[in-house]
Design a protein around this motif. Structure first.
Motif, PDB file in Angstrom:
ATOM      1  N   LEU A   1       4.169   6.062   2.832  1.00  0.00           N
ATOM      2  CA  LEU A   1       4.766   6.699   2.794  1.00  0.00           C
ATOM      3  C   LEU A   1       4.211   7.556   4.345  1.00  0.00           C
ATOM      4  O   LEU A   1       5.415   8.592   4.553  1.00  0.00           O
ATOM      5  CB  LEU A   1       4.121   8.033   1.735  1.00  0.00           C
ATOM      6  N   LYS A   2       3.362   7.157   4.904  1.00  0.00           N
ATOM      7  CA  LYS A   2       2.658   7.537   6.178  1.00  0.00           C
ATOM      8  C   LYS A   2       3.925   7.116   7.104  1.00  0.00           C
ATOM      9  O   LYS A   2       3.792   7.804   8.254  1.00  0.00           O
ATOM     10  CB  LYS A   2       1.977   7.093   6.803  1.00  0.00           C
ATOM     11  N   THR A   3       4.338   6.086   6.757  1.00  0.00           N
ATOM     12  CA  THR A   3       5.542   5.217   8.314  1.00  0.00           C
ATOM     13  C   THR A   3       6.347   5.426   7.821  1.00  0.00           C
ATOM     14  O   THR A   3       7.380   4.207   7.965  1.00  0.00           O
ATOM     15  CB  THR A   3       4.722   4.234   8.570  1.00  0.00           C
TER      16      THR A   3
ATOM     17  N   ASP B   1       1.030  -0.954  -0.134  1.00  0.00           N
ATOM     18  CA  ASP B   1       0.122  -0.245  -0.153  1.00  0.00           C
ATOM     19  C   ASP B   1       0.544   1.316   0.103  1.00  0.00           C
ATOM     20  O   ASP B   1       2.015   1.534   1.180  1.00  0.00           O
ATOM     21  CB  ASP B   1      -0.509   0.082   1.363  1.00  0.00           C
ATOM     22  N   LYS B   2       0.573   2.165  -0.831  1.00  0.00           N
ATOM     23  CA  LYS B   2       2.157   2.755  -1.244  1.00  0.00           C
ATOM     24  C   LYS B   2       1.561   3.675  -0.360  1.00  0.00           C
ATOM     25  O   LYS B   2       2.594   4.844   0.500  1.00  0.00           O
ATOM     26  CB  LYS B   2       1.736   3.286  -2.369  1.00  0.00           C
ATOM     27  N   SER B   3       0.444   4.834   0.250  1.00  0.00           N
ATOM     28  CA  SER B   3      -0.117   5.499   0.862  1.00  0.00           C
ATOM     29  C   SER B   3       0.149   4.952   2.494  1.00  0.00           C
ATOM     30  O   SER B   3       0.622   5.759   3.219  1.00  0.00           O
ATOM     31  CB  SER B   3      -1.621   5.517   0.799  1.00  0.00           C
ATOM     32  N   ALA B   4      -0.130   3.718   2.721  1.00  0.00           N
ATOM     33  CA  ALA B   4       0.346   3.128   3.776  1.00  0.00           C
ATOM     34  C   ALA B   4       2.273   3.728   3.902  1.00  0.00           C
ATOM     35  O   ALA B   4       2.366   3.966   5.764  1.00  0.00           O
ATOM     36  CB  ALA B   4      -0.144   1.987   4.132  1.00  0.00           C
TER      37      ALA B   4
ATOM     38  N   VAL C   1       1.442  13.958  15.283  1.00  0.00           N
ATOM     39  CA  VAL C   1       1.101  14.761  13.986  1.00  0.00           C
ATOM     40  C   VAL C   1       0.276  16.286  14.183  1.00  0.00           C
ATOM     41  O   VAL C   1       0.737  16.843  13.614  1.00  0.00           O
ATOM     42  CB  VAL C   1       0.146  13.511  12.892  1.00  0.00           C
ATOM     43  N   THR C   2      -0.281  16.144  15.104  1.00  0.00           N
ATOM     44  CA  THR C   2      -1.433  17.092  15.301  1.00  0.00           C
ATOM     45  C   THR C   2      -0.225  18.470  15.665  1.00  0.00           C
ATOM     46  O   THR C   2      -0.540  19.411  15.782  1.00  0.00           O
ATOM     47  CB  THR C   2      -2.130  16.500  15.746  1.00  0.00           C
TER      48      THR C   2
ATOM     49  N   GLY D   1       1.608  -1.880   8.371  1.00  0.00           N
ATOM     50  CA  GLY D   1       2.525  -0.763   7.655  1.00  0.00           C
ATOM     51  C   GLY D   1       4.042  -0.735   7.967  1.00  0.00           C
ATOM     52  O   GLY D   1       4.872  -0.365   7.386  1.00  0.00           O
TER      53      GLY D   1
ATOM     54  N   LYS E   1       9.363   7.235   7.453  1.00  0.00           N
ATOM     55  CA  LYS E   1      10.626   7.528   8.291  1.00  0.00           C
ATOM     56  C   LYS E   1      11.083   5.930   9.293  1.00  0.00           C
ATOM     57  O   LYS E   1      12.105   5.550   9.212  1.00  0.00           O
ATOM     58  CB  LYS E   1      10.443   8.671   8.633  1.00  0.00           C
TER      59      LYS E   1
ATOM     60  N   ARG F   1      -1.253   0.593  11.438  1.00  0.00           N
ATOM     61  CA  ARG F   1       0.144   1.406  11.719  1.00  0.00           C
ATOM     62  C   ARG F   1       1.267  -0.033  11.984  1.00  0.00           C
ATOM     63  O   ARG F   1       2.441   0.265  11.125  1.00  0.00           O
ATOM     64  CB  ARG F   1       0.137   2.406  12.554  1.00  0.00           C
TER      65      ARG F   1
END
Length: 690
Positions: free
Chosen positions: A78-80, A73-76, A340-341, A145, A82, A142
């Motif tokens: 990118l989120k993790t 999953d490319k989007s997942a 993140v927030t 991922g 790092k 998460r």
């Protein structure tokens, strides 16, 4: 002939493991395959196992890494990214150094370069092994991922490090500066090579598709051929073949483009072929591990110069180093990561420590580690045997088994599945299944079936809307029990109608037989659904299910025999499908009215929640409106038949998606059972929208 026998034995073991895993779900499939491989070596006709390391790398590693990169999953990712890169590169290098220097220090006979090679091979994790660990652990999206992203990138970093360590061990020379330069060239060169080939392949396949030259056979053969060509081509220009395969797999997207039935059919077949190939290759690697373990163990265990206690101690020590270092690294990354927030670093709470432990034991070793150890050469450049080759494979195999056992039995304790799923969670999963089903149906639209498919998609859209509306408001278990009770009411209504028809036969024999056949057909549908959705009597469950199947088969056979006899004698006009369709819909409307009345009565009792009853009444009202809104029931059998066929295909798609999510570890077994039960309930009225 020995090679052929070996291949047949491996295939038989892989197939057997897929069946055995269903009966022992709490034991991971890789562990079952390792045991099968070890047991097969005891057979008297079993051939000797010898592998060419380079051939093994091309045949197993290249296609597995390509598929892993292509399907992630490319989007997942990118989120993790790092955290995944930190584990894949930083932790892999740290593991290589920690294991190498520790093992060389406690075992002076072990060359440092060989120990570093072992450490590099133990860097990569195996997400495939983790996802099949009994499906009893509940990992968050998460965590999953991070583990998948890490397994993708650290395969490349671990392999590159392993290859340099082996080169140093073989030649006896290791220049840090030169090795670092070669590493950068190999790493970046392999990535660039893969990107260039990936972009070219996208253009080539899309051009072939746009010209109408693509066929299912050529497309699948070309795609299967691609990872082998990538790896061999990259190695030929002296860059990392592994990095080229990973980079190309991330970029290639030709199977996501194009519309039309031929494209959809090709994509479906390609996905199935890759699924079988992936399972076969992964299974073959673990079967080979089991086959080679006895030989490696015997060679090391019977060596008078090697202490058996030392071997076991080294396995436990290396496993401890790998796990402790991984736990420290993951904990540090979680502590340093910013929210993140708020943008601030968060303190380590008990929940975050547990998450660190989950990702620690979730990093089990498997396919890549074993494959790398198989590629250790037998001889050095001077012709001498590679030092302690059997011992290295023995240690790596032991670490793989221990980490798999720890993941198999500790992950369910650290991240247990809840015994009872909440309504919100299951509804969200159901919505995701329905969404994927709609996407698959959309890809199957053709000019001939467009109207029927859009009707089915509309029913799915309404189901999604209803689920979103009631998200978290209903308990799926209680609501499901009421659905089963409603089905039993339908069954009783149809049985009473059938009994009345037989007790008071009509003067019109053809009409009588038509009504009887319609009642028996609908009764068979309801009974078939109940057999899938409820266990039946507590005792004799199998006999109850078999009896139901036999009764349904008998009804269908008797109706066929009667219609055939009537056709031969020509004593009774044949019953058309239009007539059966019209009478079936009329009977369904009557049954719905009966169930709605019963649900209204239940609202004044305490057996079921009033909210459940009102929600199910609303669903039945929608189904009744859908049936009554058809303008010409008598002449719509052909059109409705096409819609029914599409609906049956959609249910098959739903069940396939549920199985895929279960195998990928995205849902638990109780959730899969509940989702399947919902599909079977929907099949009672294939086009009514219930």
């Amino acid at each position: 002939m020995d090679v052929l026998e070996l291949i047949l034995c491996i295939i038989a073991a892989v197939v057997s493991s897929s069946f055995l895993s269903r009966f022992i779900p709490k034991v991971s499939t890789p562990l079952v395959q390792i045991a099968l491989g070890a047991a097969m070596t005891l057979l008297p006709f079993f051939p000797s196992v010898e592998l060419n390391p380079e051939v093994f790398m091309v045949l197993f590693i290249a296609p597995l890494l390509y598929l892993e990169a292509h399907e992630i999953d490319k989007s997942a990712l990118l989120k993790t990214l790092k955290l995944s890169l930190s584990l894949a590169i930083g932790l892999a290098i740290a593991t290589m150094a920690a294991v190498g220097f520790t093992l060389s220090a406690i075992w002076p006979a072990m060359p440092l370069a060989a120990a570093l090679a072992l450490g590099a091979a133990l860097g990569p994790t195996d997400a495939v092994a983790v996802s099949s660990l009994g499906k009893e652990a509940s990992l968050t999206m998460r965590q999953r991922g991070v583990l998948k992203g890490e397994s993708l990138f650290n395969d490349a970093s671990g392999i590159v490090g392993f290859q340099f360590a082996i080169a140093a061990a073989v030649t006896g020379e290791f220049a840090v500066g030169e090795a670092a330069g070669d590493f950068i060239v190999s790493f970046t060169g392999g990535a660039l090579f893969g990107m260039i080939v990936g972009l070219f392949v996208n253009w080539l396949f899309e051009t072939v598709r746009s010209l109408g030259w693509e066929t299912t056979t050529t497309r699948i053969l070309m795609e299967l051929f691609l990872p082998f060509l990538l790896y061999l081509g990259a190695e030929e220009v002296h860059v990392s073949g592994i990095l080229s395969v990973v980079a190309a797999g991330l970029l290639i997207r030709f199977d996501r483009t194009g519309i039309g039935p031929n494209v959809a059919r090709t994509n479906i077949v390609a996905s199935s072929v890759w699924g079988v190939l992936s399972f076969a290759l992964n299974g073959a690697v673990f079967i080979l591990l089991g086959m080679l373990l006895p030989g490696a163990m015997t060679a090391s265990w019977s060596d008078p110069w090697v202490s058996n206690k030392l071997l076991i101690g080294v396995i436990l020590l290396v496993t401890g180093v790998v796990i402790v270092l991984r736990f420290i690294w993951v904990s540090a990354m979680l502590r340093l990561a910013r929210d993140v927030t708020t943008g601030k670093r968060r303190r380590m709470t008990p929940e975050r420590w547990r998450s660190a432990a989950v990702m620690t034991f979730g990093g089990a070793k498997g396919t890549i580690t074993l494959s790398l150890m198989f590629t250790i050469p037998y001889y050095l450049s001077g012709g001498k045997p590679f030092p302690m080759r059997d011992e290295l494979i023995f240690i790596a195999s032991g670490v793989i088994v221990v980490t798999l056992l720890l993941a198999n039995f500790l992950l369910p304790l650290l991240a247990p599945n809840r015994n009872r799923d909440t309504g919100a969670e299951l509804n969200e999963i159901t919505i995701e299944v329905l969404r994927r089903t709609v996407e698959e149906l959309t890809s199957r639209i053709t000019p001939d079936n467009r109207r029927a498919v859009l009707m089915v998609i509309d029913s799915y859209t309404k189901r999604i809307s209803r689920l979103k509306h009631r998200l978290g408001k209903l308990d799926p278990q209680g609501y499901g029990e009421l659905q089963i009770q409603a089905l039993n009411w339908e069954k009783q209504f149809v049985r009473d109608r059938l009994a009345a028809l037989k007790a008071h036969p009509s003067a019109d024999k053809a009409e009588q037989e038509l009504n009887v056949e319609v009642c028996e057909r609908m009764l068979d549908q309801i009974m078939n659904t109940l057999r899938h959705t409820s266990a039946g009597p507590e005792s004799g469950r199998i006999g109850w299910q078999l009896g139901g199947r036999l009764r349904g088969w008998r009804h269908r056979t008797m109706n066929l025999v009667k219609r055939t006899v009537n056709k031969i004698r020509r004593t009774t006009p044949l019953v058309s499908e239009d007539q059966i369709f019209a009478h079936m819909r009329t009977l369904q409307v009557d049954a719905i009215e009966y169930v709605i009345d019963r649900l209204g009565e239940e609202m004044s009792h305490d057996r079921f929640d009033t909210e459940f009853c009102s929600a199910l009444i609303l669903d039945y009202r929608r189904a009744e409106a859908s049936l009554k809104s058809r303008p010409n029931m008598e002449g719509s059998a052909a059109a409705a038949g096409q819609a029914d066929e599409i609906k049956k295909q959609s249910y098959a798609i739903e069940l396939g998606i549920v199985q895929d999510m279960l195998e990928a570890g995205d849902i638990s077994r109780p959730q899969a059972r509940e989702l399947r039960r919902n599909v079977y309930v929907m099949q009672v009225d294939a086009d009514s929208g219930i």
